[in-house]
Design an enzyme around this catalytic site. Structure first.
Site, PDB file in Angstrom:
ATOM      1  CG  HIS A 240      -1.790  -1.089   1.466  1.00 46.03           C
ATOM      2  ND1 HIS A 240      -2.913  -1.266   0.694  1.00 46.03           N
ATOM      3  CD2 HIS A 240      -1.795  -2.110   2.365  1.00 46.03           C
ATOM      4  CE1 HIS A 240      -3.572  -2.338   1.116  1.00 46.03           C
ATOM      5  NE2 HIS A 240      -2.907  -2.860   2.124  1.00 46.03           N
TER       6      HIS A 240
HETATM    7  C1  BDR Z   1      -3.144   1.207   5.082  1.00 41.98           C
HETATM    8  O1  BDR Z   1      -3.350   0.739   6.404  1.00 41.98           O
HETATM    9  C2  BDR Z   1      -2.198   0.083   6.884  1.00 41.98           C
HETATM   10  O2  BDR Z   1      -2.464  -1.237   7.221  1.00 41.98           O
HETATM   11  C3  BDR Z   1      -1.150   0.148   5.803  1.00 41.98           C
HETATM   12  O3  BDR Z   1       0.103   0.493   6.378  1.00 41.98           O
HETATM   13  C4  BDR Z   1      -1.643   1.190   4.837  1.00 41.98           C
HETATM   14  O4  BDR Z   1      -1.078   2.460   5.108  1.00 41.98           O
HETATM   15  C5  BDR Z   1      -3.951   0.346   4.127  1.00 41.98           C
HETATM   16  O5  BDR Z   1      -5.319   0.471   4.398  1.00 41.98           O
END
Ligand code: BDR
Ligand code: CA
Length: 315
Positions: A240
């Site tokens: 992500h």
């Molecule tokens: C986001 O939430 C966290 O789990 C990850 O680091 C990312 O920034 C994804 O929804």
């Protein structure tokens, strides 16, 4: 080459850590500071992870504490998402405890002073809940005019991972998301519907491990944790946060469109929803963001592995 000045605001976090690794070894940018926020796990863990990480890699980047609670949003128990990132945020990986100290400034002050020093050139990589940035904007009236661009991982044009219509980072502090998206700062939103496609493979892990630097081995260890998580029925090897950095440093990886974006911070079922008129079917306002719609996955994976592999030149 003049390096672009960046500040990273994050809730480290396994995938945050991989984004930081890429940022620290990218030849295009100079990471001026890292600020920590409550999110994936409590701030006492995210900040310590950030400090440990930069010292482990022999970097002198200042690391600051930040918000331990949201202005208004979902993460109130401060224990965040230990299933996704492990109890302390790095998937059970224990880095040596840093000997150096935190920067004495709290996140909002460090963000502001760095922005002033960079004279309008500072770019922010925001990959956790937006609490620190919102506080900085509220405390420093001229800050918005001093930030060149915000690259953020958060929200989604469609869908969510904590609610049917809300992604974690934005849901975790919906009011902060609203304040930041309406700040007038040029920004790029890299949302969940695109980041879910940014999946690394066992081949990438092998390539990183083969390089043998501290940075590449740590990235491989973090990805191995994600393999175990996936095999136990959890999230895949999803990058992500590194994809938000990719938007800044490898823009060819993404297809984006200009759109109006805002965050719903009240609503019985929709708190934390990022409204985006990216399809322009229901134009709701003047575009205030570039919004990612799709990704070239092989190009992104190659960029990420190559960028972290540049650590070879420093060891
Ligand atoms: C986001 O939430 C966290 O789990 C990850 O680091 C990312 O920034 C994804 O929804
Ligand atoms: Ca994150």
């Amino acid at each position: 080459m003049n390096k672009r000045p960046f500040l990273i605001d994050c809730d480290t976090g396994t995938d945050d850590a991989i984004a930081i690794l890429a940022a620290l070894y990218s030849p295009q940018i100079d990471v001026k500071a890292i600020t920590s926020v409550n999110g994936n796990v409590a701030e006492r863990y995210t900040s310590q992870n950030n400090l440990n990480l930069v010292e482990y890699l022999g970097k002198s980047v200042p690391v600051a504490h930040g918000a331990v609670r949201p202005l208004l949003g979902g993460v109130l128990d401060t224990e965040g998402a230990p299933d996704t990132h492990g109890k302390t945020g790095l998937g059970g990986i224990q880095l040596p405890t840093a000997q150096r100290s935190f920067d004495p400034r709290v996140a909002d002050q460090l963000i502001y002073e760095t922005a002033v020093e960079c004279k309008g050139e500072l770019e922010l990589l925001v990959v956790g809940p937006m609490t620190n940035i919102a506080i900085a904007l509220c405390n420093h009236g001229d800050l918005a005019g001093l930030i060149k661009h915000i690259w953020f991982m958060g929200g989604a044009c469609q869908g969510g991972n904590v609610l049917p219509t809300a992604e974690f980072n934005i849901w975790a502090d919906a009011l902060a998301g609203h304040i930041v998206t309406q700040s007038g700062i040029p920004m790029t939103m890299v949302g969940l519907d695109v980041t879910l496609k940014a999946v690394m493979t066992e081949e990438d892990i092998a390539q990183l491990r083969g390089v043998g630097t501290k940075a590449c081995t740590l990235a491989a260890d973090l990805l191995d944790f994600m393999v175990r998580r996936r095999d136990a029925g959890g999230e895949d090897l999803v990058m992500h946060d590194a994809l938000a950095l990719g938007a800044a440093l490898c823009p060819e990886c993404l297809t984006c469109v200009d759109a109006f974006v805002d965050v719903e911070y009240s609503g019985t079922y929709t708190m934390g929803h990022t409204f985006s008129d990216a399809g322009r079917r229901y134009p709701a306002g003047k575009p205030n963001a570039s919004v990612a719609l799709d990704i070239d996955v092989p190009m992104f994976r190659k960029w990420l592995v190559e960028t972290i592999s540049r650590s070879k030149a420093e060891e």
